[in-house]
Motif scaffolding. Structure first.
Motif, mmCIF file in Angstrom:
data_model
loop_
_atom_site.group_PDB
_atom_site.id
_atom_site.type_symbol
_atom_site.label_atom_id
_atom_site.label_comp_id
_atom_site.label_asym_id
_atom_site.label_seq_id
_atom_site.Cartn_x
_atom_site.Cartn_y
_atom_site.Cartn_z
ATOM 1 N N GLN A 55 37.483 47.750 32.325
ATOM 2 C CA GLN A 55 36.428 48.586 32.902
ATOM 3 C C GLN A 55 35.220 48.639 31.978
ATOM 4 N N ASP A 58 33.074 45.866 32.641
ATOM 5 C CA ASP A 58 32.694 45.815 34.058
ATOM 6 C C ASP A 58 33.439 44.718 34.812
ATOM 7 N N LEU A 59 34.716 44.531 34.459
ATOM 8 C CA LEU A 59 35.556 43.536 35.137
ATOM 9 C C LEU A 59 36.568 44.188 36.065
ATOM 10 N N SER A 61 36.950 47.745 38.693
ATOM 11 C CA SER A 61 36.465 48.979 39.294
ATOM 12 C C SER A 61 37.058 49.079 40.695
ATOM 13 N N ARG A 63 35.805 48.467 43.496
ATOM 14 C CA ARG A 63 35.501 47.318 44.340
ATOM 15 C C ARG A 63 35.719 45.987 43.636
ATOM 16 N N LYS A 64 35.972 46.046 42.343
ATOM 17 C CA LYS A 64 36.205 44.813 41.574
ATOM 18 C C LYS A 64 37.675 44.738 41.169
ATOM 19 N N ASN A 66 39.449 41.821 42.411
ATOM 20 C CA ASN A 66 39.817 40.421 42.692
ATOM 21 C C ASN A 66 40.152 39.643 41.414
ATOM 22 N N ARG A 88 43.244 46.959 47.912
ATOM 23 C CA ARG A 88 42.013 46.289 48.336
ATOM 24 C C ARG A 88 41.843 46.360 49.850
ATOM 25 N N GLU A 158 32.722 38.613 47.009
ATOM 26 C CA GLU A 158 33.989 38.048 46.531
ATOM 27 C C GLU A 158 33.807 36.601 46.086
ATOM 28 N N GLU A 161 32.113 36.581 42.738
ATOM 29 C CA GLU A 161 33.048 36.933 41.666
ATOM 30 C C GLU A 161 33.975 35.768 41.353
#
Length: 256
Positions: A55, A58-59, A61, A63-64, A66, A88, A158, A161
């Motif tokens: 976190q 920023d990898l 969260s 919405r993150k 994947n 998800r 997605e 990412e």
């Protein structure tokens, strides 16, 4: 203490994931993250510390998820991956349900063509009623197009990412390949320099032997020349004595 009813589904999901991950699993996951320095990886001993680090970069969260799912799949940690995939799916469904900013307990069900905005049933009977000359239609009439647009945006995020992760993997492989190429080049340079040094030493030895042979040959020739000169000196001395003898005999004959 915070009760589970006030804890977000995302944090609850991470808690459930942490319960199925072993210390070894956590260390393997930390190794896959290049943003975490080797020194910090050694300090990560449990899933909560790993999630906090992700976190922080920023990898990870709401919405993150994947990236973490991809790592779990790569390590074949199916149970933990399944928990995040279920979250998800639920998060994407809940995120697609928009709530009214003015009436938080109401969802957006209508669209005001006049004001170009989504509204809830309470808005319909207050600020966007026929008395305000607002033309309102149901969202279901335009929801297909809006949903497709939202889904495209989600897919683009997605894909971005995934592309970012693939790019990091590609550049890691590229960096490793260049490092190996440099190591090979250095080893070859060292090997070639040793070969050149051996050849130079051999050439130096050959030249030295040639000079030594030339010196011996010159000394031998010099001795031969000296010997010849000594022979010539003796011959000249003999001739001088012979001449002297002849001259003496000539004088004696003349006196008679």
């Amino acid at each position: 203490m915070t009760s589970s009813s006030n804890t977000s589904p995302f944090r609850l999901t991470l808690l459930r994931v942490s319960e199925v991950l072993t210390k070894e699993n956590v260390q393997d996951l930390a190794f896959l993250c290049e943003d975490i320095s080797p020194a910090r990886r050694e300090l990560i001993t449990n899933a909560r510390e790993l999630f906090a680090a992700l976190q922080g970069y920023d990898l990870l969260s709401e919405r993150k998820v994947n990236i973490l799912i991809d790592w779990l799949d790569e390590l074949r940690l199916s149970e933990a991956s399944k928990l995040l995939k279920e979250y998800r799916t639920r998060y994407q469904h809940e995120a697609s349900i928009e709530r009214c900013l003015d009436h938080e307990d109401q969802t957006m069900k209508y669209f005001c063509l006049s004001c170009v905005s989504k509204i809830c049933p309470d808005c319909l009977y207050s600020a966007h009623n026929p008395k305000t000359n607002c033309e309102v239609i149901k969202l279901s009439e335009i929801s297909d197009q809006v949903s497709k647009h939202q889904q495209n945006l989600i897919q683009e995020i997605e894909a971005a990412e995934t592309s970012s992760l693939s790019a990091k993997k590609f550049w890691k492989e590229k960096k490793d390949s260049l490092r190996k190429a440099r190591q090979y080049a250095r080893a070859k340079i060292n090997k070639d320099s040793l070969i050149l040094l051996e050849k130079a030493e051999k050439l130096k030895g050959d030249l030295k032997q040639e000079v030594d042979r030339k010196e011996v040959s010159d000394q031998k020739q010099l001795l031969e020349d000296i010997h010849k000169i000594q022979i010539l000196d003796k011959e000249l001395e003999r001739l001088a004595k012979l001449k002297k003898k002849k001259t003496k005999n000539h004088h004696m004959i003349s006196k008679r």
